[in-house]
Design an enzyme around this catalytic site. Structure first.
Site, PDB file in Angstrom:
ATOM      1  N   ARG A  51       0.808  -1.237   0.000  1.00 34.29           N
ATOM      2  CA  ARG A  51       0.000   0.000   0.000  1.00 34.29           C
ATOM      3  C   ARG A  51       0.833   1.275   0.000  1.00 34.29           C
ATOM      4  NH1 ARG A  51      -3.815  -2.893   3.295  1.00 34.29           N
ATOM      5  NH2 ARG A  51      -5.419  -3.672   1.893  1.00 34.29           N
ATOM      6  N   LYS A  97       3.305  10.998 -11.922  1.00 28.82           N
ATOM      7  CA  LYS A  97       2.454  10.111 -12.724  1.00 28.82           C
ATOM      8  C   LYS A  97       3.198   8.792 -12.910  1.00 28.82           C
ATOM      9  CE  LYS A  97      -0.245  13.072 -15.755  1.00 28.82           C
ATOM     10  NZ  LYS A  97      -0.509  13.343 -17.182  1.00 28.82           N
ATOM     11  N   GLU A 150      10.336  16.685 -26.045  1.00 27.12           N
ATOM     12  CA  GLU A 150       9.623  17.055 -24.803  1.00 27.12           C
ATOM     13  C   GLU A 150      10.207  18.349 -24.219  1.00 27.12           C
ATOM     14  OE1 GLU A 150       6.933  15.630 -23.304  1.00 27.12           O
ATOM     15  OE2 GLU A 150       6.868  13.526 -23.883  1.00 27.12           O
ATOM     16  N   LYS A 181       7.594  22.472 -14.774  1.00 27.11           N
ATOM     17  CA  LYS A 181       6.730  21.356 -14.378  1.00 27.11           C
ATOM     18  C   LYS A 181       6.427  21.422 -12.884  1.00 27.11           C
ATOM     19  CE  LYS A 181       5.482  16.643 -15.176  1.00 27.11           C
ATOM     20  NZ  LYS A 181       5.732  15.400 -15.907  1.00 27.11           N
ATOM     21  N   GLU A 195      -4.066  17.018 -12.457  1.00 28.27           N
ATOM     22  CA  GLU A 195      -4.381  17.318 -13.857  1.00 28.27           C
ATOM     23  C   GLU A 195      -5.848  17.638 -14.095  1.00 28.27           C
ATOM     24  OE1 GLU A 195      -2.216  14.835 -16.659  1.00 28.27           O
ATOM     25  OE2 GLU A 195      -3.836  15.133 -18.093  1.00 28.27           O
ATOM     26  N   ARG A 199      -2.305  21.543 -15.590  1.00 29.48           N
ATOM     27  CA  ARG A 199      -1.385  20.448 -15.924  1.00 29.48           C
ATOM     28  C   ARG A 199      -1.707  19.830 -17.288  1.00 29.48           C
ATOM     29  NH1 ARG A 199       0.978  15.661 -11.920  1.00 29.48           N
ATOM     30  NH2 ARG A 199       2.390  14.831 -13.492  1.00 29.48           N
ATOM     31  N   ASN A 222       0.129  18.233 -22.022  1.00 26.62           N
ATOM     32  CA  ASN A 222      -0.217  17.237 -23.039  1.00 26.62           C
ATOM     33  C   ASN A 222      -0.163  17.809 -24.451  1.00 26.62           C
ATOM     34  OD1 ASN A 222      -0.703  15.220 -21.121  1.00 26.62           O
ATOM     35  ND2 ASN A 222      -2.739  16.057 -20.717  1.00 26.62           N
ATOM     36  N   HIS A 280       0.214  15.487 -27.306  1.00 29.03           N
ATOM     37  CA  HIS A 280       0.069  14.115 -26.812  1.00 29.03           C
ATOM     38  C   HIS A 280      -1.195  13.407 -27.308  1.00 29.03           C
ATOM     39  CE1 HIS A 280       3.441  15.134 -24.355  1.00 29.03           C
ATOM     40  NE2 HIS A 280       3.445  13.971 -23.752  1.00 29.03           N
ATOM     41  N   HIS A 319      -0.324  10.101 -28.888  1.00 31.46           N
ATOM     42  CA  HIS A 319      -0.763   8.796 -28.378  1.00 31.46           C
ATOM     43  C   HIS A 319      -1.481   8.001 -29.463  1.00 31.46           C
ATOM     44  CE1 HIS A 319      -0.680   9.649 -23.752  1.00 31.46           C
ATOM     45  NE2 HIS A 319       0.510   9.423 -24.263  1.00 31.46           N
ATOM     46  N   HIS A 349       7.933   7.622 -28.059  1.00 30.14           N
ATOM     47  CA  HIS A 349       6.974   8.563 -27.469  1.00 30.14           C
ATOM     48  C   HIS A 349       7.306  10.016 -27.845  1.00 30.14           C
ATOM     49  CE1 HIS A 349       4.222  10.240 -24.509  1.00 30.14           C
ATOM     50  NE2 HIS A 349       5.219  10.993 -24.063  1.00 30.14           N
TER      51      HIS A 349
HETATM   52  N1  LIG Z   1       5.261   9.744 -15.971  1.00 34.18           N
HETATM   53  C1  LIG Z   1       5.264  10.753 -16.790  1.00 34.18           C
HETATM   54  O1  LIG Z   1       4.909  11.889 -16.424  1.00 34.18           O
HETATM   55  C2  LIG Z   1       5.707  10.565 -18.205  1.00 34.18           C
HETATM   56  C3  LIG Z   1       5.908  11.672 -19.045  1.00 34.18           C
HETATM   57  C4  LIG Z   1       6.399  11.463 -20.329  1.00 34.18           C
HETATM   58  C5  LIG Z   1       6.666  10.175 -20.765  1.00 34.18           C
HETATM   59  N2  LIG Z   1       6.457   9.121 -19.929  1.00 34.18           N
HETATM   60  C6  LIG Z   1       6.758   7.758 -20.356  1.00 34.18           C
HETATM   61  O2  LIG Z   1       8.160   7.649 -20.526  1.00 34.18           O
HETATM   62  C7  LIG Z   1       8.435   6.561 -21.421  1.00 34.18           C
HETATM   63  C8  LIG Z   1       9.514   6.975 -22.366  1.00 34.18           C
HETATM   64  O3  LIG Z   1      10.656   7.311 -21.610  1.00 34.18           O
HETATM   65  P1  LIG Z   1      12.126   7.236 -22.215  1.00 34.18           P
HETATM   66  O4  LIG Z   1      12.149   7.877 -23.551  1.00 34.18           O
HETATM   67  O5  LIG Z   1      13.024   7.721 -21.162  1.00 34.18           O
HETATM   68  O6  LIG Z   1      12.270   5.679 -22.526  1.00 34.18           O
HETATM   69  P2  LIG Z   1      13.099   4.477 -21.867  1.00 34.18           P
HETATM   70  O7  LIG Z   1      12.999   4.488 -20.414  1.00 34.18           O
HETATM   71  O8  LIG Z   1      12.635   3.274 -22.596  1.00 34.18           O
HETATM   72  O9  LIG Z   1      14.608   4.787 -22.277  1.00 34.18           O
HETATM   73  C9  LIG Z   1      14.941   4.826 -23.641  1.00 34.18           C
HETATM   74  C10 LIG Z   1      16.079   3.875 -23.989  1.00 34.18           C
HETATM   75  O10 LIG Z   1      17.298   4.433 -23.538  1.00 34.18           O
HETATM   76  C11 LIG Z   1      18.002   3.513 -22.725  1.00 34.18           C
HETATM   77  N3  LIG Z   1      18.724   4.325 -21.753  1.00 34.18           N
HETATM   78  C12 LIG Z   1      18.200   5.019 -20.728  1.00 34.18           C
HETATM   79  N4  LIG Z   1      19.141   5.760 -20.139  1.00 34.18           N
HETATM   80  C13 LIG Z   1      20.285   5.517 -20.798  1.00 34.18           C
HETATM   81  C14 LIG Z   1      21.610   6.002 -20.665  1.00 34.18           C
HETATM   82  N5  LIG Z   1      21.921   6.935 -19.767  1.00 34.18           N
HETATM   83  N6  LIG Z   1      22.545   5.525 -21.496  1.00 34.18           N
HETATM   84  C15 LIG Z   1      22.224   4.607 -22.439  1.00 34.18           C
HETATM   85  N7  LIG Z   1      20.987   4.130 -22.634  1.00 34.18           N
HETATM   86  C16 LIG Z   1      20.029   4.587 -21.818  1.00 34.18           C
HETATM   87  C17 LIG Z   1      16.956   2.591 -22.164  1.00 34.18           C
HETATM   88  O11 LIG Z   1      17.482   1.347 -21.832  1.00 34.18           O
HETATM   89  C18 LIG Z   1      15.976   2.504 -23.327  1.00 34.18           C
HETATM   90  O12 LIG Z   1      16.436   1.540 -24.253  1.00 34.18           O
HETATM   91  C19 LIG Z   1       7.122   6.235 -22.097  1.00 34.18           C
HETATM   92  O13 LIG Z   1       6.630   5.033 -21.578  1.00 34.18           O
HETATM   93  C20 LIG Z   1       6.202   7.382 -21.706  1.00 34.18           C
HETATM   94  O14 LIG Z   1       4.863   7.010 -21.634  1.00 34.18           O
HETATM   95  C21 LIG Z   1       5.996   9.290 -18.662  1.00 34.18           C
END
Ligand SMILES: NC(=O)c1ccc[n+]([C@@H]2O[C@H](COP(=O)([O-])OP(=O)(O)OC[C@H]3O[C@@H](n4cnc5c(N)ncnc54)[C@H](O)[C@@H]3O)[C@@H](O)[C@H]2O)c1
Length: 378
Positions: free
Chosen positions: A131, A153, A195, A237, A247, A251, A255, A258, A262, A276
């Site tokens: 929890r 999030k 982003e 942010k 949101e 907030r 998006n 987005h 999406h 993404h």
């Molecule tokens: N929670 C939120 O507010 C929020 C906001 C935007 C996006 N997201 C989510 O984030 C995700 C995308 O995030 P991302 O682009 O960071 O993807 P990811 O976490 O998949 O990382 C991208 C790639 O880079 C590699 N990697 C990460 N750090 C590295 C480093 N320092 N050196 C070498 N390789 C590295 C990872 O292994 C992966 O293959 C999506 O699922 C999206 O929905 C969440």
């Protein structure tokens, strides 16, 4: 929002003000190496479990483990497969089982070491396990440093779409070390850059102008520029989240791009064919184009946004991506599956110009379909 700078370590500290759930965001270099000293005071027991992925484990885990050991923090690590497909219920179930196998307690803190995928799944595991456990995010992608690590999030994807299972669960600390970006591959770096640009386009015209002049250096590895960008985006942010954590208002501006994005990701079946951030880049260009068509935004602002993203190397053409199989109706149907759709209408973030985003549900389906039709033809 407070902002402190430590001149000796060149680390900037921002705080996200959420009453008892407030936390700091540290932005700087060598934060992996000093992580133990930042983390130790926050722990209810001197024990953490680090969750990371196979790529990040290779580049960043040894330094973090050394730092934790030096600070007297007992630590285990769980390494998940890299990639978006890890963000699903099966991996969440496996992760929570492994954490329970390792006998985590309520006082144990999880550390998400990685990009948005690791942050989202670890944060969600922390939200639901026993929890609610504390978690700390050490973002290692540009996307996670400028955006996903802040704001609480968390979640996983289902076959119905992205992030449809999740919870708001704020981290206790965010350590954004821009040095970790050095090993990130070009494509993921650029997806995070989209982003970054989003923050200029949605609410900070001055930051967008700065990116127009400095973006090339930032993408070429200029760490001072990277620090400035991460700090600017996190400050924006933090201020938005402090005002609208769940949101219901401001907030939603985050998006921008987005709802279209999406839909594009859903159309590719979340296969990674479109990252993404790449989907968001195309989505932002579509949002600007729609705003121009509705007479809301000067065409020159839309052109500046498109040109800047294209110059940095982000994909812009839906026609090139899509192949013949995609239709405007398919994409529009995905837009209606978005969490933010209501009464059969997508919620859109549109713009009155660079830095002037607003939300609306007042755009006719036909106008959106026509935009998508034209974009698919190219
Ligand atoms: N929670 C939120 O507010 C929020 C906001 C935007 C996006 N997201 C989510 O984030 C995700 C995308 O995030 P991302 O682009 O960071 O993807 P990811 O976490 O998949 O990382 C991208 C790639 O880079 C590699 N990697 C990460 N750090 C590295 C480093 N320092 N050196 C070498 N390789 C590295 C990872 O292994 C992966 O293959 C999506 O699922 C999206 O929905 C969440």
């Amino acid at each position: 929002m407070a902002h402190d700078k430590d001149a000796r370590t060149s680390t900037d500290t921002l705080s996200v003000n959420l009453g008892p759930r407030s936390y700091d965001i540290l932005v700087g270099e060598n934060l992996l190496e000093t992580a133990g000293t930042h983390i130790r005071p926050l722990l209810a027991q001197p024990r953490v479990v680090v969750i990371t992925d196979a790529n990040v484990a290779q580049h960043c885990l040894p330094a973090l483990e050394t730092a934790l050991g030096r600070a007297g923090i007992i630590h285990d690590s769980i390494v998940l497969p890299a990639g978006e497909h890890t963000k699903d219920l099966a991996h969440l179930g496996d992760l929570t089982d492994r954490l329970l196998d390792s006998r985590v307690e309520r006082a144990t803190t999880l550390i998400a070491l990685g990009g948005g995928v690791i942050g989202d799944i670890t944060g969600f595991a922390a939200a639901i396990l026993l929890r609610g456990l504390d978690f700390i995010h050490i973002p290692t992608t540009l996307l996670a440093q400028v955006d996903s690590s802040v704001g609480g999030k968390t979640g996983v994807n289902t076959r119905h779409g992205k992030n449809l299972l999740g919870a708001f669960h704020q981290p206790r600390l965010v350590l954004a070390d821009v040095g970790t970006l050095e090993t990130l591959d070009r494509r993921h770096f650029l997806a995070g850059y989209a982003e970054t640009v989003k923050y200029g386009l949605l609410g900070d015209a001055q930051f967008f102008s700065w990116l127009e002049t400095t973006g090339a250096d930032l993408c070429a590895g200029d760490r001072a520029a990277q620090r400035h960008a991460v700090l600017t985006c996190c400050a924006a942010k933090a201020s938005i989240v402090a005002e609208d954590e769940r949101e219901s208002g401001r907030r939603q501006l985050l998006n921008l791009g987005h709802t279209f994005g999406h839909a594009l990701e859903a159309q590719t079946g979340f296969t990674g064919a479109l990252l993404h951030g790449e989907a968001v880049a195309i989505g932002m260009v579509l949002a600007f184009e729609l705003s121009v068509r509705l007479g809301l935004c000067p065409p020159n602002d839309a052109e500046r946004a498109r040109r800047h993203l294209a110059e940095r190397g982000l994909p812009m053409s839906l026609a090139e991506l899509s192949g013949p199989a995609w239709t405007a109706d398919d994409l529009f149907a995905h837009m209606l599956h978005d969490k933010k759709a209501r009464d059969g209408r997508p919620t859109l973030v549109l713009v009155r110009g660079i830095g002037q985003a607003f939300t609306t549900r007042d755009v006719h389906a036909e106008t959106i379909r026509a935009l998508l039709d034209d974009a698919l033809i190219g």
